[in-house]
Motif scaffolding. Structure first.
Motif, PDB file in Angstrom:
ATOM      1  N   GLU A   1       0.812  -1.225   0.000  1.00  0.00           N
ATOM      2  CA  GLU A   1       0.000   0.000   0.000  1.00  0.00           C
ATOM      3  C   GLU A   1       0.846   1.278   0.000  1.00  0.00           C
ATOM      4  O   GLU A   1       0.459   2.296   0.587  1.00  0.00           O
TER       5      GLU A   1
ATOM      6  N   THR B   1       2.179   4.706  -0.794  1.00  0.00           N
ATOM      7  CA  THR B   1       1.466   5.858  -1.349  1.00  0.00           C
ATOM      8  C   THR B   1       2.285   7.120  -1.133  1.00  0.00           C
ATOM      9  O   THR B   1       2.930   7.274  -0.095  1.00  0.00           O
ATOM     10  N   LYS B   2       2.222   8.002  -2.111  1.00  0.00           N
ATOM     11  CA  LYS B   2       2.876   9.310  -1.970  1.00  0.00           C
ATOM     12  C   LYS B   2       1.959  10.379  -2.517  1.00  0.00           C
ATOM     13  O   LYS B   2       1.516  10.309  -3.661  1.00  0.00           O
ATOM     14  N   HIS B   3       1.667  11.363  -1.657  1.00  0.00           N
ATOM     15  CA  HIS B   3       0.875  12.535  -2.044  1.00  0.00           C
ATOM     16  C   HIS B   3       1.769  13.766  -2.012  1.00  0.00           C
ATOM     17  O   HIS B   3       2.620  13.896  -1.131  1.00  0.00           O
TER      18      HIS B   3
ATOM     19  N   GLN C   1      -2.242  16.146  -4.933  1.00  0.00           N
ATOM     20  CA  GLN C   1      -1.808  15.310  -6.057  1.00  0.00           C
ATOM     21  C   GLN C   1      -1.324  13.944  -5.556  1.00  0.00           C
ATOM     22  O   GLN C   1      -0.463  13.872  -4.679  1.00  0.00           O
ATOM     23  N   VAL C   2      -1.887  12.879  -6.108  1.00  0.00           N
ATOM     24  CA  VAL C   2      -1.463  11.527  -5.762  1.00  0.00           C
ATOM     25  C   VAL C   2      -0.427  11.091  -6.793  1.00  0.00           C
ATOM     26  O   VAL C   2      -0.732  10.924  -7.964  1.00  0.00           O
TER      27      VAL C   2
ATOM     28  N   ASP D   1      -0.192   5.507  -5.760  1.00  0.00           N
ATOM     29  CA  ASP D   1      -1.428   5.186  -5.056  1.00  0.00           C
ATOM     30  C   ASP D   1      -1.487   3.715  -4.669  1.00  0.00           C
ATOM     31  O   ASP D   1      -1.772   2.842  -5.490  1.00  0.00           O
ATOM     32  N   ALA D   2      -1.166   3.420  -3.413  1.00  0.00           N
ATOM     33  CA  ALA D   2      -1.342   2.097  -2.813  1.00  0.00           C
ATOM     34  C   ALA D   2      -0.647   0.980  -3.597  1.00  0.00           C
ATOM     35  O   ALA D   2      -1.228  -0.070  -3.858  1.00  0.00           O
TER      36      ALA D   2
ATOM     37  N   THR E   1       8.350   6.290  -6.966  1.00  0.00           N
ATOM     38  CA  THR E   1       8.414   4.986  -6.306  1.00  0.00           C
ATOM     39  C   THR E   1       9.856   4.627  -5.972  1.00  0.00           C
ATOM     40  O   THR E   1      10.164   4.212  -4.852  1.00  0.00           O
TER      41      THR E   1
ATOM     42  N   THR F   1       3.902   8.796   2.019  1.00  0.00           N
ATOM     43  CA  THR F   1       2.794   9.349   2.787  1.00  0.00           C
ATOM     44  C   THR F   1       2.191   8.259   3.662  1.00  0.00           C
ATOM     45  O   THR F   1       1.846   8.490   4.815  1.00  0.00           O
TER      46      THR F   1
END
Length: 185
Positions: free
Chosen positions: A6, A8-10, A14-15, A18-19, A43, A54
């Motif tokens: 999972e 994730t980075k925001h 803005q994503v 995502d997971a 990534t 995040t």
């Protein structure tokens, strides 16, 4: 070798990633494919500890990315897309500095550097005669690749690995990656 759950980075609203969930065993060559802006570089930067996720978790070479970030960095080699170098140093000075940061004795470092130079069909004079600022894009790329592999990491990440390499160097690089994978990296 790599377990991601999972991740994730925001950036604000803005994503960027995502997971992301994946498992990569030792000895595997894996590529992230997608259009510009898909989150590939983000990534890699998260998995190398350059930026903080995040949310989500990752375990690299047995080390938790969040609680053991320094150990992750010790066990990872990374060739970034930009190939940032200290341009006021010669290639050899740069590689000796990287070796010192990883605690590699000078003699052992020179031996490893010589092995990589042979692999890339380069002479020692290539690294000692001019500053990195005067290197071609392909030469810079080779120095960054050598720097990432110098400490013999079990996990190696490449961002746009063939960028700047000529056809012969690209073929050699692919052979190098296959050899690393066969050795369990």
């Amino acid at each position: 070798m790599i377990t991601v759950r999972e991740l994730t980075k925001h950036y604000g609203s803005q994503v960027a990633v995502d997971a992301l969930t994946l498992d990569i065993p030792a000895g595997q060559i894996v590529g992230l494919l997608g259009p510009n802006g898909a989150g590939k570089s983000t990534t890699l930067k998260m998995l190398t500890g350059m930026i903080t996720p995040t949310s989500g978790t990752a375990v690299i070479a047995g080390y938790d990315l969040r609680s053991e970030a320094l150990e992750v960095k010790r066990h990872v080699g990374f060739v970034p897309e930009s190939g940032a170098l200290y341009e006021a140093l010669t290639g050899m000075e740069f590689l000796e500095m990287v070796a010192a940061l990883y605690g590699i004795p000078a003699g052992a470092a020179r031996e490893r550097i010589a092995e990589f130079l042979a692999f890339f069909d380069l002479g020692m004079a290539t690294l000692t005669d001019k500053l990195l600022a005067a290197y071609s894009k392909g030469m810079r790329r080779k120095v960054v690749i050598i720097a990432a592999l110098l400490h013999n990491p079990p996990v190696i990440f490449f961002d746009e690995p063939l960028d700047g390499l000529d056809a012969n160097a690209a073929v050699g690089f692919k052979a190098l990656i296959q050899s690393l994978a066969r050795s369990g990296r």
